[in-house]
Design a protein around this motif. Structure first.
Motif, PDB file in Angstrom:
ATOM      1  N   ALA A  99     -16.259  -1.212  -2.622  1.00 41.03           N
ATOM      2  CA  ALA A  99     -15.380  -0.699  -1.561  1.00 41.03           C
ATOM      3  C   ALA A  99     -14.167  -0.020  -2.184  1.00 41.03           C
ATOM      4  O   ALA A  99     -13.701  -0.387  -3.266  1.00 41.03           O
ATOM      5  N   ALA A 100     -13.698   0.976  -1.472  1.00 39.35           N
ATOM      6  CA  ALA A 100     -12.513   1.705  -1.953  1.00 39.35           C
ATOM      7  C   ALA A 100     -11.284   0.802  -1.799  1.00 39.35           C
ATOM      8  O   ALA A 100     -11.197   0.026  -0.865  1.00 39.35           O
ATOM      9  N   PRO A 101     -10.338   0.918  -2.718  1.00 37.52           N
ATOM     10  CA  PRO A 101      -9.143   0.066  -2.591  1.00 37.52           C
ATOM     11  C   PRO A 101      -8.344   0.454  -1.328  1.00 37.52           C
ATOM     12  O   PRO A 101      -8.303   1.586  -0.913  1.00 37.52           O
TER      13      PRO A 101
END
Length: 107
Positions: A99-101
Motif C-alpha cells: 500500500a502507498a504510504p
C-alpha cells in the motif's frame, strides 16, 4: 465385513479348543467330558456328539480361514468418503501489492 468374519473366526477357534479339550483321549488327557456328560446321553452318544461337533467346528474354521485369506489378497479400497474425493486444487492468489504510504496530516 472383515472384522465380523475375524471375530466369528476367533469365537470358532475358542469353541474348537474347548470341545477338543473336553473329549476323552486314549492317553488320558484332560478327560473333562468323561462319563455321561451330566446324564444327558450315554458315554458313547456323548463321544459321537463331541466328534460331530469337532468336525463341524473344524469345517467352519477352515472355511472362515479361506474367506479371510481371500479377503486379505484383494486390493484394499478406500473406506472413507474423504479418501474418495479428489484433492482440491490450490487457489491462485495475486501477489500482494504494498500500500502507498499515507500523506502526512497537517496541524
Amino acid at each position: 465385513m472383515h472384522a465380523v468374519i475375524l471375530v466369528v473366526h476367533l469365537m470358532i477357534a475358542i469353541a474348537l479348543v474347548g470341545v477338543i479339550l473336553i473329549q476323552r483321549s486314549e492317553g488320558g488327557g484332560l478327560g473333562i467330558g468323561g462319563g455321561t456328560m451330566g446324564g444327558m446321553t450315554t458315554a458313547r452318544g456323548a463321544a459321537n456328539l463331541l466328534t460331530r461337533t469337532t468336525a463341524i467346528l473344524a469345517a467352519v474354521f477352515m472355511s472362515t480361514s479361506i474367506i479371510l485369506a481371500i479377503m486379505a489378497g484383494r486390493p484394499s479400497q478406500p473406506t472413507s468418503i474423504i479418501d474418495t474425493l479428489p484433492a482440491p486444487a490450490p487457489a491462485q492468489q495475486a501477489p500482494a501489492v504494498p500500500a502507498a504510504p499515507a500523506p502526512p496530516v497537517a496541524r
